[in-house]
Design a protein around this motif. Structure first.
Motif, PDB file in Angstrom:
ATOM      1  N   CYS A   1       0.802  -1.289  -0.059  1.00 39.00           N
ATOM      2  CA  CYS A   1       0.085   0.189   0.192  1.00 39.00           C
ATOM      3  C   CYS A   1       0.807   1.360   0.065  1.00 39.00           C
ATOM      4  N   THR A   2       0.489   2.176  -0.545  1.00 40.75           N
ATOM      5  CA  THR A   2       0.772   3.537  -0.427  1.00 40.75           C
ATOM      6  C   THR A   2       0.211   4.167   0.806  1.00 40.75           C
ATOM      7  N   VAL A   3       0.880   4.667   1.648  1.00 36.10           N
ATOM      8  CA  VAL A   3       0.528   5.093   2.856  1.00 36.10           C
ATOM      9  C   VAL A   3       0.612   6.791   2.777  1.00 36.10           C
ATOM     10  N   THR A   4      -0.915   7.326   3.026  1.00 35.82           N
ATOM     11  CA  THR A   4      -0.989   8.812   2.717  1.00 35.82           C
ATOM     12  C   THR A   4      -1.400   9.473   4.079  1.00 35.82           C
ATOM     13  N   THR A   5      -1.608  10.700   3.876  1.00 39.29           N
ATOM     14  CA  THR A   5      -2.305  11.417   5.155  1.00 39.29           C
ATOM     15  C   THR A   5      -3.939  10.897   5.022  1.00 39.29           C
ATOM     16  N   ALA A   6      -4.635  11.096   5.974  1.00 35.61           N
ATOM     17  CA  ALA A   6      -6.028  10.559   6.230  1.00 35.61           C
ATOM     18  C   ALA A   6      -7.031  11.531   5.551  1.00 35.61           C
ATOM     19  N   ASP A   7      -6.623  12.220   4.376  1.00 38.45           N
ATOM     20  CA  ASP A   7      -7.657  13.141   3.889  1.00 38.45           C
ATOM     21  C   ASP A   7      -7.879  12.850   2.694  1.00 38.45           C
ATOM     22  N   ILE A   8      -8.783  13.393   2.029  1.00 38.25           N
ATOM     23  CA  ILE A   8      -9.212  13.179   0.474  1.00 38.25           C
ATOM     24  C   ILE A   8      -8.232  13.487  -0.297  1.00 38.25           C
TER      25      ILE A   8
ATOM     26  N   VAL B   1     -12.399   8.408  11.014  1.00 36.49           N
ATOM     27  CA  VAL B   1     -12.148   9.546  10.359  1.00 36.49           C
ATOM     28  C   VAL B   1     -13.481  10.221  10.178  1.00 36.49           C
ATOM     29  N   GLU B   2     -13.301  11.570  10.531  1.00 33.94           N
ATOM     30  CA  GLU B   2     -14.488  12.485  10.556  1.00 33.94           C
ATOM     31  C   GLU B   2     -14.431  13.273   9.145  1.00 33.94           C
ATOM     32  N   GLY B   3     -15.714  13.953   8.790  1.00 34.34           N
ATOM     33  CA  GLY B   3     -15.686  14.878   7.835  1.00 34.34           C
ATOM     34  C   GLY B   3     -16.033  14.446   6.396  1.00 34.34           C
TER      35      GLY B   3
END
Ligand code: ATP
Ligand code: MG
Length: 392
Positions: free
Chosen positions: A76-83, A113-115
């Motif tokens: 997996c590529t690990v990213t920030t938890a935002d869109i 995760v919210e939003g």
């Protein structure tokens, strides 16, 4: 940054404490597997997820995909938890695979995760992919390409490949069993199936000396070594028992028809003694209903009571082709095994030996003393990571 995500199947169904114990045994086995390959790594288990970080994620994934209990792995590529972070990584993955005219789907998950919800995540990532590859189309039922995205409290994960693992339960979550290992095709598969089910394994082989094929012991050691590759870092013992005196005794009998039944009973008797000595719970063999004369239902019924511990027969309902296919996948199939036949087997073996006759013959032979004596002849070969460490 890349990480290897590990999926486990059935362990999910367990209660929390059992699940924790199984996952900790599985991650220890993963650690041992990576250590055996010389792959430096760091394992994290956020919220029941198993993630592995290291410099060589592809090699890590390949090694982990051989671990019992693992259903599949993904790099997996690990990213920030935002869109935006997740979408950027998904676009990069998709660009590699999507050609004009191909269809795709985004599979999204979200927790902690919210939003945004998972539908919104999928829609936004999908439109980012379409912006970059406008000739592609969306098809949620039968896409040519799928990209998976997950938003978790620890970050985003993006992947598009799953490497299948063997499944089963982590090695060591069940007790120890003793598998009767021969130079043949079936018994290594039987052993493997019980290891995959989490059983600690010890092998036992009955060596027929001058009554057996010249290549038997070499092939058994090879089977033993190859099976040990599936549980890297764990030593697996093979106990070799001298059956020659028993064969001398049964070849001196007038009636050759019952030799295979007597032999199979003797093996169970000796293996039971050794299993009880070690505290192994059960025996395992490669019996397969109807395969040979000693495996008719009538004969199996006469043979089975010679064991004093339960006998597990994982191959009982398999077809030969299925066993061979498994043996190939496991890596124990040997196309040219050499001379491994048994010279004691009669031309016309009985397919339904009377239990009373067998009991009489065994009393004359005094099989109990022969079995105790045979159990005292054990030579031990320890295998680890596919190598036999030698006689001990
Ligand atoms: P395999 O079944 O492994 O291909 P095989 O065909 O030589 O070997 P069978 O006659 O089918 O053996 O015996 C049934 C089972 O008995 C085997 O699957 C194995 O578990 C056990 N067995 C047979 N021979 C031996 C032996 N020499 N030592 C230990 N176990 C044996
Ligand atoms: Mg067989």
């Amino acid at each position: 940054m890349e990480a290897v995500m590990v999926r486990y199947g059935e362990i999910f169904l367990k209660s929390e404490p059992v699940k924790r114990r199984f996952i900790s045994i599985m991650t220890e086995n993963i650690r041992l597997a990576l250590e055996a390959e010389g792959l430096s790594h760091r394992i994290e288990t956020p919220r029941g997820r198993v993630l592995i970080f290291g410099d060589e994620p592809r090699r890590i994934a390949a090694a982990v995909a051989g671990t019992f209990g693992v259903v599949s792995v993904s790099v997996c590529t690990v990213t920030t938890a935002d869109i935006p972070g997740i979408a950027a990584a998904a676009v990069e993955h998709a660009e590699w695979h999507l050609r004009p005219g191909m269809s795709f789907a985004v599979r999204a998950r979200r927790s902690g995760v919210e939003g945004f919800n998972s539908q919104e995540l999928a829609a936004e990532v999908g439109s980012a992919v379409l912006d970059r590859v406008p000739e592609a189309t969306v098809n949620l039922t039968t896409p040519d390409y799928e990209v998976f995205v997950e938003a978790r409290e620890f970050g985003g994960l993006v992947y598009d490949e799953k490497i299948s693992g063997p499944g089963g339960l982590p090695y060591g979550t069940q007790g120890e069993v003793m598998a009767l290992l021969s130079a043949g095709i079936d018994s290594p598969v039987a052993s493997w199936l019980m290891m995959r089910r989490g059983c600690l394994m010890v092998h036992v082989h009955m060596h027929s000396g001058r009554f057996g094929g010249a290549d038997s012991e070499k092939n058994v050691l090879q089977n033993h070594a190859r099976l040990s590759r599936w549980v890297p870092g764990h030593p697996v013992d093979l106990l070799v028992v001298d059956m020659e005196p028993f064969f001398e005794a049964i070849t001196a009998l007038k009636e050759p028809r019952y030799r295979c039944i007597l032999c199979k009973r003797f093996m169970l008797r000796v293996a039971s003694i050794l299993a009880e000595e070690r505290g192994a719970y059960a025996l395992v063999n490669g019996d397969n209903l109807g395969q040979v004369a000693s495996q008719t239902l009538a004969n199996m019924t006469v043979i089975a009571p010679a064991a004093t511990v339960p006998v597990l027969r994982p191959l009982i309902g398999f077809d030969k082709e299925e066993i061979i296919e498994r043996a190939r996948a496991i890596g124990t199939f040997e196309a040219h095994p050499g001379s491994v036949g048994c010279t004691v087997a009669p031309r016309y073996p009985s397919t339904a030996a009377p239990a009373a006759t067998i009991a009489q013959i065994e009393a004359v032979l005094d099989v109990e003393s022969l079995a105790v004596r045979a159990a005292g002849t054990v030579r031990r070969y320890r295998a680890k990571n596919g190598e036999v460490e030698g006689e001990r």
